[in-house]
Design an enzyme around this catalytic site. Structure first.
Site, PDB file in Angstrom:
ATOM      1  N   HIS A   1       9.657  13.092  -1.937  1.00 18.69           N
ATOM      2  CA  HIS A   1       8.926  12.152  -1.067  1.00 18.69           C
ATOM      3  C   HIS A   1       9.900  11.380  -0.201  1.00 18.69           C
ATOM      4  CE1 HIS A   1       4.975  12.555  -3.085  1.00 18.69           C
ATOM      5  NE2 HIS A   1       5.719  12.841  -4.143  1.00 18.69           N
TER       6      HIS A   1
ATOM      7  N   CYS B   1       1.427  16.784  -9.654  1.00 21.20           N
ATOM      8  CA  CYS B   1       0.315  16.286  -8.836  1.00 21.20           C
ATOM      9  C   CYS B   1      -0.347  15.136  -9.597  1.00 21.20           C
ATOM     10  CB  CYS B   1      -0.677  17.415  -8.585  1.00 21.20           C
ATOM     11  SG  CYS B   1      -2.034  16.933  -7.486  1.00 21.20           S
TER      12      CYS B   1
ATOM     13  N   CYS C   1      -2.551  10.644  -2.487  1.00 25.69           N
ATOM     14  CA  CYS C   1      -1.483  11.428  -3.103  1.00 25.69           C
ATOM     15  C   CYS C   1      -0.929  10.585  -4.253  1.00 25.69           C
ATOM     16  CB  CYS C   1      -0.383  11.721  -2.073  1.00 25.69           C
ATOM     17  SG  CYS C   1       1.024  12.624  -2.740  1.00 25.69           S
TER      18      CYS C   1
ATOM     19  N   GLU D   1       1.105  15.441   3.302  1.00 27.92           N
ATOM     20  CA  GLU D   1       1.590  16.181   2.138  1.00 27.92           C
ATOM     21  C   GLU D   1       2.232  17.504   2.517  1.00 27.92           C
ATOM     22  OE1 GLU D   1      -0.350  16.883  -1.478  1.00 27.92           O
ATOM     23  OE2 GLU D   1      -1.509  15.031  -1.443  1.00 27.92           O
TER      24      GLU D   1
ATOM     25  N   GLY E   1       2.797  10.461  -4.395  1.00 24.20           N
ATOM     26  CA  GLY E   1       3.180   9.702  -3.192  1.00 24.20           C
ATOM     27  C   GLY E   1       2.969   8.213  -3.374  1.00 24.20           C
TER      28      GLY E   1
END
Ligand SMILES: N[C@H](CCC[C@H](N)C(=O)O)C(=O)O
Length: 282
Positions: free
Chosen positions: A162, A71, A220, A211, A223
């Site tokens: 992703h 994350c 994100c 997400e 991301g």
């Protein structure tokens, strides 16, 4: 259970010091605390755990209780948390995650930790490592049918999966409608995080994200890295890109020499609290 509520440009998590590893069902805790009506309200839960390979270990859970391997917004706040709580006095620290050990440089302004720069590692492009069930070794600008519409997509993993697609207008997409079709698409056996990006110029892209496990978030980090890598691979951007998200801006640098991706952005503490969750003893 004592907690700290933090966010990285609006991608908000509940942070708990679990160095004594007392939380036995983090998925259940994540679902409870994430509920914006019956819980605290967040995109998920992040635990500070001990590590024998790094300064700390980060375990991250989405709002639906599923565990994310990494994350990018969360690890900046994680690092601010351990510094602010006096658990470390290092301004450069290592954090073990399920996608490897990351190095974080905390950014201090006066006495305040305001953000960090994270070595996110190298992007993974091999479809079998995304993972993505796909006929070719990589998926760069290839057509994928989603809910009856064809999208040109690029698959990138930053330790978590992703899929990036380019759009002319990020504001106009019905992300609530189309996001779940991407997330649960049969070619992604572990689901996927989806980025809808508009190229503004060589150094700037705009992005919205659906997400895995949390739905649309205001930002994100992984991301943003995947989006910047995809924009470069498709010839639309350089290697240093500002990613403009609903919650704010992130800076992504993809180093040509080392292949490493660096993510820089703010980290903010909002409030502290204590919550009683039946059966959770922390
Ligand atoms: N939903 C992601 C985890 C959170 C990633 C995001 N919040 C970030 O800042 O990187 C996943 O299941 O892979």
């Amino acid at each position: 259970m004592d907690f700290t509520k933090m966010h990285g440009i609006g991608n908000d998590y509940v942070y708990v010091n679990d160095l004594d590893e007392k939380i036995s069902d983090p998925a259940a805790v994540a679902k409870f605390v994430s509920d914006r009506h019956f819980g605290i309200g967040s995109d998920g839960l992040i635990l500070i755990r001990p590590s024998d390979k790094a300064d700390f270990m980060m375990r991250m859970y989405n709002a639906d209780g599923s565990e994310g391997a990494m994350c990018g917004n969360g690890i900046r706040c994680f690092s601010k948390f351990v510094y602010d709580k006096g658990l470390t006095d290092k301004l450069t620290l290592t954090v073990e995650t399920k996608s490897g050990i990351k190095t974080i440089e905390l950014k201090k302004e006066g006495n305040e930790i305001i953000g960090a720069r994270v070595d996110m590692g190298m992007p993974i492009l091999k479809t079998k490592e995304i993972p993505m069930i796909w006929p070719t070794e990589e998926c760069i600008n290839q057509p994928l049918e989603v809910n009856g519409q064809i999208y040109q997509v690029t698959a990138v993993s930053m330790g978590n999966p992703h899929i990036v697609t380019f759009v002319d207008d990020t504001k106009g997409i019905a992300i609530e409608k189309i996001g779940p079709f991407f997330e649960h698409h049969e070619v992604f056996p572990q689901r996927v995080n989806t980025e809808f990006i508009r190229i503004i110029d060589e150094e700037t892209i705009e992005m919205r994200v659906w997400e895995r496990g949390s739905g649309e978030t205001l930002a994100c980090g992984t991301g943003a890295c995947a989006a910047a890598v995809a924009a470069h691979l498709n010839g639309h951007a350089g290697r240093k890109v500002t990613v403009k998200l609903l919650g704010g801006d992130l800076l992504v640098e993809w180093d040509e020499e080392t292949g490493m991706v660096y993510l820089s952005g703010p980290a903010t503490t909002v409030f502290e609290g204590t919550i009683h969750i039946e059966g959770v003893i922390v």
